[in-house]
Design an enzyme around this catalytic site. Structure first.
Site, PDB file in Angstrom:
ATOM      1  N   ASP A   1       9.073 -21.437  -6.541  1.00  0.00           N
ATOM      2  CA  ASP A   1       8.322 -21.388  -5.279  1.00  0.00           C
ATOM      3  C   ASP A   1       9.036 -20.463  -4.278  1.00  0.00           C
ATOM      4  OD1 ASP A   1       6.453 -22.061  -3.362  1.00  0.00           O
ATOM      5  OD2 ASP A   1       7.160 -24.111  -3.061  1.00  0.00           O
TER       6      ASP A   1
ATOM      7  N   GLY B   1      11.942 -28.204 -13.196  1.00  0.00           N
ATOM      8  CA  GLY B   1      13.151 -27.864 -12.435  1.00  0.00           C
ATOM      9  C   GLY B   1      13.486 -29.005 -11.488  1.00  0.00           C
TER      10      GLY B   1
END
Ligand code: APR
Length: 184
Positions: free
Chosen positions: A34, A119
């Site tokens: 992100d 993650g």
């Protein structure tokens, strides 16, 4: 061109029409992929995301690619891993499916995914790969207009697991349909 493939790379450099962002429900950025996507796309991306106003887990939202090569970014929110008994597989499958449905609705025919939820959100890669690939392959079977979907893994080890799970669960039944040139 294989309709489904697993490659190692940085998804911000993708040449697909759309890349997927593993975001959180605020859509206002974060770490991991992100953060990398927001850095590469530029501050305009945050403005677009702000206007959308968030995204529930398992759903997806579309923005332009801003400064990326990809024309679009599909933002989705995978589940946080709580041990697997809290609906995580269904939510992860829904995240992949929602992205592909949104892509198809906008005439997008090539999509690159990162390894959603594996993650910061802690989803074990082996389990996530199985869910991801089942969702993607089911979609490809039903949508001949979708030319190519790739998993773009940042680390070789992650790609190795996605390939292993593909070979273990899916290759025998899908190979003749998916490991072929796209004729469209
Ligand atoms: N290209 C491809 N994959 C990447 C890249 C990149 N540039 N950078 C990181 N990754 C990989 C990680 O190695 C991991 O395998 O993306 C995968 C997903 O990891 P996260 O980015 O941590 O995503 P997730 O587990 O879904 O957690 C989402 O992280 O930063 C936040 O805002 C985000 O809160 C949300 C949470």
């Amino acid at each position: 061109m294989k309709r489904f493939d697993v490659i190692v790379g940085d998804i911000t450099q993708s040449d697909a029409q759309a890349i997927v962002n593993a975001a959180n429900e605020t859509l206002l950025g974060g770490g991991g992929v992100d953060g990398a996507i927001h850095r590469a796309a530029g501050p305009e991306l945050l403005e677009e995301c702000r206007a959308i106003g968030g995204c529930p887990t398992g759903e997806a939202r579309l923005t332009t690619g801003c400064r990326l090569r990809a024309k679009y970014i599909i933002h989705t929110v995978g589940p946080v891993w709580h041990g697997g008994q809290q609906g995580e597989p269904a939510l992860l499958a829904s995240a992949y499916r929602s992205c592909l449905e949104l892509a198809a609705a906008h005439g997008i025919t090539t999509v690159d995914f990162p390894s959603i939820s594996t993650g910061v959100f802690g989803y074990p890669v082996m389990q996530a790969a199985t869910v991801a690939e089942r969702a993607i392959l089911a979609f490809l079977e039903d949508h001949p207009e979708m030319h190519q979907v790739r998993m773009v893994c940042h680390r070789e080890e992650t790609a190795r697991i996605y390939r292993q799970m593909y070979n273990f669960w899916f290759a025998a039944t899908k190979a003749d349909r998916l490991d072929v040139e796209h004729k469209g």
